[in-house]
Design a protein around this motif. Structure first.
Motif, PDB file in Angstrom:
ATOM      1  N   ALA A  95     -11.654 -11.397 -37.698  1.00 42.82           N
ATOM      2  CA  ALA A  95     -10.978 -11.724 -36.440  1.00 42.82           C
ATOM      3  C   ALA A  95     -10.370 -10.471 -35.818  1.00 42.82           C
ATOM      4  CB  ALA A  95      -9.891 -12.761 -36.693  1.00 42.82           C
ATOM      5  N   LYS A 117     -14.724 -12.954 -34.478  1.00 41.39           N
ATOM      6  CA  LYS A 117     -13.998 -13.951 -33.696  1.00 41.39           C
ATOM      7  C   LYS A 117     -12.914 -13.212 -32.910  1.00 41.39           C
ATOM      8  CE  LYS A 117     -13.867 -18.207 -35.726  1.00 41.39           C
ATOM      9  NZ  LYS A 117     -13.436 -19.187 -36.740  1.00 41.39           N
ATOM     10  N   LEU A 119      -9.733 -13.446 -31.064  1.00 40.54           N
ATOM     11  CA  LEU A 119      -8.691 -14.480 -30.995  1.00 40.54           C
ATOM     12  C   LEU A 119      -8.005 -14.501 -29.639  1.00 40.54           C
ATOM     13  CD1 LEU A 119      -7.011 -14.178 -34.498  1.00 40.54           C
ATOM     14  CD2 LEU A 119      -9.068 -15.427 -33.814  1.00 40.54           C
ATOM     15  N   TYR A 134      -1.967 -17.032 -30.103  1.00 40.07           N
ATOM     16  CA  TYR A 134      -3.226 -17.277 -30.805  1.00 40.07           C
ATOM     17  C   TYR A 134      -2.878 -17.592 -32.259  1.00 40.07           C
ATOM     18  CZ  TYR A 134      -2.421 -12.421 -32.168  1.00 40.07           C
ATOM     19  OH  TYR A 134      -1.852 -11.273 -32.641  1.00 40.07           O
ATOM     20  N   GLU A 135      -3.818 -18.237 -32.916  1.00 40.65           N
ATOM     21  CA  GLU A 135      -3.599 -18.545 -34.326  1.00 40.65           C
ATOM     22  C   GLU A 135      -4.615 -17.765 -35.145  1.00 40.65           C
ATOM     23  OE1 GLU A 135      -3.131 -22.543 -37.075  1.00 40.65           O
ATOM     24  OE2 GLU A 135      -3.019 -22.680 -34.874  1.00 40.65           O
ATOM     25  N   PRO A 137      -7.055 -17.496 -38.008  1.00 37.49           N
ATOM     26  CA  PRO A 137      -7.714 -18.438 -38.927  1.00 37.49           C
ATOM     27  C   PRO A 137      -7.577 -17.977 -40.374  1.00 37.49           C
ATOM     28  CG  PRO A 137      -9.312 -17.375 -37.423  1.00 37.49           C
ATOM     29  CD  PRO A 137      -7.992 -16.739 -37.180  1.00 37.49           C
ATOM     30  N   LYS A 138      -7.608 -18.948 -41.264  1.00 39.90           N
ATOM     31  CA  LYS A 138      -7.463 -18.623 -42.688  1.00 39.90           C
ATOM     32  C   LYS A 138      -8.803 -18.296 -43.340  1.00 39.90           C
ATOM     33  CE  LYS A 138      -3.279 -21.329 -43.608  1.00 39.90           C
ATOM     34  NZ  LYS A 138      -3.095 -21.899 -42.239  1.00 39.90           N
ATOM     35  N   ASP A 139      -9.903 -18.614 -42.638  1.00 42.66           N
ATOM     36  CA  ASP A 139     -11.217 -18.468 -43.278  1.00 42.66           C
ATOM     37  C   ASP A 139     -11.957 -17.206 -42.808  1.00 42.66           C
ATOM     38  OD1 ASP A 139     -11.610 -19.250 -40.695  1.00 42.66           O
ATOM     39  OD2 ASP A 139     -13.162 -20.734 -41.155  1.00 42.66           O
TER      40      ASP A 139
END
Lengths: 357, 357
Positions: A95, A117, A119, A134-135, A137-139
């Motif tokens: 990200a 990605k 963000l 924005y968040e 992602p954990k993956d």
């Protein structure tokens, strides 16, 4: 000739004592009868330089156990490739936030290695602010940010808490303020702003992130191999590492990064205050995101820019022309710029406003 | 302190005038009031340096039309990866000869990218000769040689006629003799022997070889991109390029590479003559393959090596210790080593032989 105040965005102003030490080292080093430029990097003199440079990085930034420090080559641009090369396998995702030209180049390079990605981006606003909603992602394998956007004059005031390894390009603001290294998986920085001359790149990396991918990494691009070889897998850029050491010695003598931060905040405060107060000028960035390293500003009447540029040059202010992506002016006020340099610029701005009232 | 004669294998002796110019440039450059170390690489001063460095390479080596010259980073070790990265696709084959540590590293790196055919090796003889009986296949992408084997003291006296692009690592003998560049597809050389300081790498490449492969090449490793950007895709190693320019200026002033060759041959002749005549010493390499850059020799009685080393150091001779792979001694006598340095070494060898008769 009046004293030149160097506002160049990079390569950029360095502490005078570091340049003087470099000048002496070109002729003779540590009583050996040899120039530093012609000495083996395997000799005890240069090994001492490399060790001190690495120690100073660790001391000044409070690098915790479990992290390694390396001096490499290729600038931040090579790091744009090395980060995904070392930290992703094909099919993985990383990200990024897109906060300027360098962030954009970093994520473009990563696309050669993995899925990317984005963000958040402020591209549509010509990167004049730092996106915040924005968040992470954990993956994803990691999350990459650019701490200071040299061209656009914005800066992360705080770093996000990331559920995945946080990677930061700190090329233009490293050693300008304290950072909590334990928040990061990897930090990299080209030396030629706050840390010395062009030709070496600092990498601080959490050891546990390395050696986890399946892809074959060319030796020179392999963080693990470089660290195992103490930044001497091959001949390091001797003089650039020496200049980093001398620059970091100076940072330490000034009181370290906390003292740098205090001085940098005062410098930025004076310059932004003048930009706000002066009827001819305006800043280009969201106030809350303004950089304390690269201060970008334009004129309400762009037709006056040529005349202001001449006035600045006549006063010994060098390197103020803005990047073509923003126009106007950019005052790069890295660590080695003293308050006198800021005051000289402010004076020229005030005088120019009076003359053009 | 007696004058120090620097026999270091690299980083190594440089022309005194280049080091003095470097020392001055650290303080002030071309009347700008700024140090070269703090100047923008996009300014006219440094662009002038880069252009002159490239022009000198072309002039001194007679680089023909259809070739480009670039100053990159990462040393020859990064070239070990960049050559196959840029010139092969997966499944292609490249040919190498294995003539020493660096040749061996180059071909090992290439195996990450393509199939590697090793045409000949002198490894079993501890690389003490250059293998000559091999045929270069026509169905490989390129054929790679190391022109001078710094560690083992052997050198290609002539280059083969190759039916495929000939690639040469000339790190330790470039500018020491004329070469017919038109015979080569690509030449590369780390700067820190005959061409300046550690931190930049010269690449001379035939344009028509580039842009032919399908694989994605990271931007910093892409010859084509680097050349299109005139070695300034990102911030170049400013001071290292400047030192290359100053070193090449000196080569030109001395009469160019033909004059260098003449002087280097005379230096090597004197030193090898002493090794042969002196009862205590012997050379380590096949006579017909001996290097004119790195002269390797051992003692018939190895127990005298410590005492000889002390005698050499007392006489101001520095960096003579042989590489651990060969032992004994290695006199690296690059372009900037003058005949006086050779005579000083020969004198110490003679005096030591007399004292230990």
């Amino acid at each position: 000739m009046p004293k030149v105040h160097n506002f160049s965005p990079g390569p950029s102003i360095l502490p005078r004592q570091a340049m003087e030490a470099g000048s002496r080292a070109c002729l003779e080093f540590q009583g050996t009868g040899l120039s530093l430029l012609e000495m083996s990097h395997r000799g005890k003199e240069f090994i001492g330089v490399m060790n001190e440079a690495i120690s100073l990085v660790k001391e000044l930034l409070g690098v915790p156990a479990g992290y390694s420090v390396a001096f490499l080559q290729g600038g931040a641009s090579l790091q744009f490739a090395m980060v995904p090369f070392n930290l992703t396998d094909e099919g993985d995702t990383a990200a990024y936030t897109d906060t300027g030209t360098w962030a954009s180049k970093a994520l473009k390079e990563a696309k050669m290695f993995c899925n990317v990605k984005v963000l958040a981006s402020s591209k549509e606003a010509n990167y004049n602010f730092i996106p915040k909603n924005y968040e992470i992602p954990k993956d994803v394998r990691y999350f990459h940010v650019t701490s200071n956007n040299t061209i656009y004059g914005t800066q992360l005031q705080t770093f996000p808490n990331s559920p995945v390894p946080l990677i930061a390009d700190m090329s233009s603001d490293i050693f300008s303020r304290p950072v909590d290294v334990s928040k990061f998986g990897l930090i990299y920085a080209g030396a030629q702003k706050n840390m010395g001359i062009a030709g070496t790149t600092l990498v601080i990396v959490k050891d546990e992130l390395l050696g986890k991918v399946k892809r074959k990494i060319p030796s020179m691009l392999d963080y693990k191999l470089q660290i195992e070889n103490e930044s001497m897998y091959n001949t390091p850029p001797v003089f650039a590492v020496y200049m980093a050491m001398e620059t970091l010695r100076w940072v330490k003598q000034q009181g370290g990064v906390a003292a740098m931060q205090k001085r940098n905040e005062e410098k930025a405060r004076r310059l932004y205050a003048e930009i706000e107060a002066n009827p001819l000028f305006k800043g280009t960035c969201a106030v809350e995101d303004r950089s304390r390293m690269n201060v970008t500003f334009v004129m309400h009447k762009p037709e006056l820019e040529g005349a202001f540029n001449k006035a600045a040059e006549a006063a010994g202010l060098s390197g103020l022309k803005g990047h073509r992506s923003v126009g106007g002016f950019r005052a790069s006020i890295y660590n080695a710029m003293d308050v006198d340099g800021i005051d000289a610029l402010v004076t020229v701005m005030r005088d120019f406003a009076k003359a053009n009232a």
